[in-house]
Structure formats: structure tokens, C-alpha cells
Design a protein around this motif. Structure first.
Motif, mmCIF file in Angstrom:
data_model
loop_
_atom_site.group_PDB
_atom_site.id
_atom_site.type_symbol
_atom_site.label_atom_id
_atom_site.label_comp_id
_atom_site.label_asym_id
_atom_site.label_seq_id
_atom_site.Cartn_x
_atom_site.Cartn_y
_atom_site.Cartn_z
ATOM 1 N N ASP A 36 52.720 38.086 -12.655
ATOM 2 C CA ASP A 36 51.750 39.078 -12.185
ATOM 3 C C ASP A 36 52.171 39.518 -10.783
ATOM 4 O O ASP A 36 52.118 38.739 -9.840
ATOM 5 N N THR A 38 50.777 41.062 -8.562
ATOM 6 C CA THR A 38 49.746 40.959 -7.532
ATOM 7 C C THR A 38 49.381 39.511 -7.195
ATOM 8 O O THR A 38 48.567 39.284 -6.303
ATOM 9 N N GLU A 40 49.739 35.729 -5.703
ATOM 10 C CA GLU A 40 50.311 35.208 -4.454
ATOM 11 C C GLU A 40 51.652 34.525 -4.682
ATOM 12 O O GLU A 40 52.556 34.632 -3.860
ATOM 13 N N TYR A 42 53.928 35.229 -6.927
ATOM 14 C CA TYR A 42 54.936 36.068 -7.584
ATOM 15 C C TYR A 42 56.226 36.056 -6.753
ATOM 16 O O TYR A 42 56.186 36.263 -5.537
ATOM 17 N N ASP A 73 56.933 48.425 -8.868
ATOM 18 C CA ASP A 73 56.537 47.050 -8.544
ATOM 19 C C ASP A 73 56.396 46.850 -7.037
ATOM 20 O O ASP A 73 55.431 46.254 -6.572
ATOM 21 N N THR A 76 53.319 48.627 -5.802
ATOM 22 C CA THR A 76 52.107 47.916 -6.220
ATOM 23 C C THR A 76 51.887 46.684 -5.358
ATOM 24 O O THR A 76 50.783 46.433 -4.894
ATOM 25 N N ARG A 77 52.930 45.928 -5.121
ATOM 26 C CA ARG A 77 52.821 44.692 -4.343
ATOM 27 C C ARG A 77 52.536 44.979 -2.866
ATOM 28 O O ARG A 77 51.711 44.334 -2.239
ATOM 29 N N MET A 80 50.705 42.764 0.167
ATOM 30 C CA MET A 80 49.782 41.734 -0.306
ATOM 31 C C MET A 80 50.223 40.355 0.164
ATOM 32 O O MET A 80 51.415 40.059 0.220
ATOM 33 N N TRP A 81 49.246 39.552 0.507
ATOM 34 C CA TRP A 81 49.392 38.138 0.854
ATOM 35 C C TRP A 81 50.074 37.883 2.186
ATOM 36 O O TRP A 81 50.297 36.738 2.558
ATOM 37 N N ARG A 106 43.743 45.504 -2.071
ATOM 38 C CA ARG A 106 43.585 44.307 -2.884
ATOM 39 C C ARG A 106 44.599 43.255 -2.447
ATOM 40 O O ARG A 106 45.788 43.550 -2.317
ATOM 41 N N ASN A 107 44.133 42.059 -2.220
ATOM 42 C CA ASN A 107 44.982 40.919 -1.826
ATOM 43 C C ASN A 107 45.744 41.151 -0.531
ATOM 44 O O ASN A 107 46.703 40.436 -0.235
ATOM 45 N N THR A 108 45.370 42.138 0.235
ATOM 46 C CA THR A 108 45.969 42.360 1.545
ATOM 47 C C THR A 108 45.079 41.665 2.562
ATOM 48 O O THR A 108 43.884 41.934 2.623
#
Length: 178
Positions: A36, A38, A40, A42, A73, A76-77, A80-81, A106-108
Motif C-alpha cells: 500500500d 500510503t 508507513e 511501504y 506512485d 500519491t505518496r 507522507m510519514w 492524508r498521513n502527512t
């Protein structure tokens, strides 16, 4: 002396650290990495790097070292994290064509400034201090082909504004994948 050894042995057993117990246990199997994008854990591949130069309202130039997100990709990523993003660092998102772009966090984990940049390399608009960990759609409502993310509050601090001129260094050789 025998009493001391007996007490020491009991203490080790109570703590679960007897040599016998430790040597008889197998290590837990490694968890496979997530598929996935998104998640953490990945395993994101390193991105190409380059620089963005932005002219401020006073004629100064600010150079930002960027990771370049030029695939679906990578876009999208995004960031994040990440737990931090230093001044002078950022991520440049490349899109195949100019259109109205919109981003979410999201997830940022950190606040970001988002600079929406036209195909003729001018700042179309800025979202300042985007709130982390939200799904709120953020857009300036104008067409752009590139988006630069930098630490939250950076654009105000350095005086970069809507209309500022932008230059790329080391970006032209990066292939943009729709």
C-alpha cells in the motif's frame, strides 16, 4: 553460596532471561513490506533530485533542494510519514499537463506550504500552512503543472508570493509518467 546461586537463578527465571529460554526461542518472522503506497512501512524507492529557484517580492532568489515526484506512485505518496522537513528542502510534483491540481494531507505529519506553479514557471497561488493529517482538498482553483511543497510558513518567511518567477535545475531530464 548455594543459596545465592539459587536466588540468582530464580531471579533470572522470573525475568524470563534464562539462557535456556533465550536459546530455545525462534525469532519472530519478518513482516513483509506493505504494498500500500500510503502505508508507513511501504518501501518507497529514492526519488530523483533537483532544485527549484524562486524569486521573492524583493528581488532575492531562494534555492530549494527537492525530491521530484514524477510518477503516479510518487505523487500519491508525496511527503507522507515525514516527521520533519528542513528549510531549503521540499518536494516538486510534476504533472504531464497543466490543469487545476488539488492536494490533501492524508498521513502527512507536518504542516506544508503548497506552491502551485504554471507551465510558464510562475506561482499561480499558494496554500500556506496546510493542516496535517486531513483529507480536506486544497487547491488554488487555477491551472498549474507543478506543485512545490515546502515547510509550513516558509513562503511567508522568505517573501515568495503569487506571481513569483520560478526556475528549475536538474529537472528537465526527469520523465513525467501520467
Amino acid at each position: 553460596m548455594a543459596g545465592a546461586l539459587l536466588v540468582a537463578g530464580c531471579q533470572q527465571e522470573a525475568q524470563g532471561s534464562t539462557p535456556r529460554a533465550a536459546s530455545g526461542q525462534k525469532p519472530a518472522p519478518a513482516k513483509p513490506p506493505s504494498d500500500d503506497i500510503t502505508a508507513e512501512d511501504y518501501p518507497m524507492q529514492p526519488l530523483p533530485r533537483g532544485y527549484v529557484r524562486l524569486k521573492d517580492a524583493y528581488g532575492g532568489v531562494h534555492r530549494v533542494e527537492v525530491e521530484i515526484a514524477a510518477t503516479q506512485d510518487a505523487r500519491t505518496r508525496g511527503l507522507m510519514w515525514r516527521k520533519e522537513l528542513a528549510d531549503g528542502k521540499g518536494m516538486l510534483f510534476l504533472f504531464p499537463e497543466e490543469s487545476v491540481q488539488s492536494f490533501w494531507m492524508r498521513n502527512t505529519l507536518i504542516p506544508l506550504d503548497m506552491l502551485f506553479i504554471t507551465s510558464d514557471l510562475h506561482v499561480a497561488g499558494i496554500i500556506s500552512r496546510a493542516e496535517p493529517r486531513t483529507l480536506t482538498s486544497r487547491s488554488v482553483g487555477l491551472s498549474s503543472q507543478y506543485v512545490l511543497e515546502v515547510p509550513g510558513g516558509w513562503t511567508e518567511k522568505v517573501g515568495v508570493k503569487k506571481g513569483s518567477v520560478v526556475e528549475f535545475e536538474g529537472v528537465s531530464g526527469v520523465r513525467v509518467v501520467p
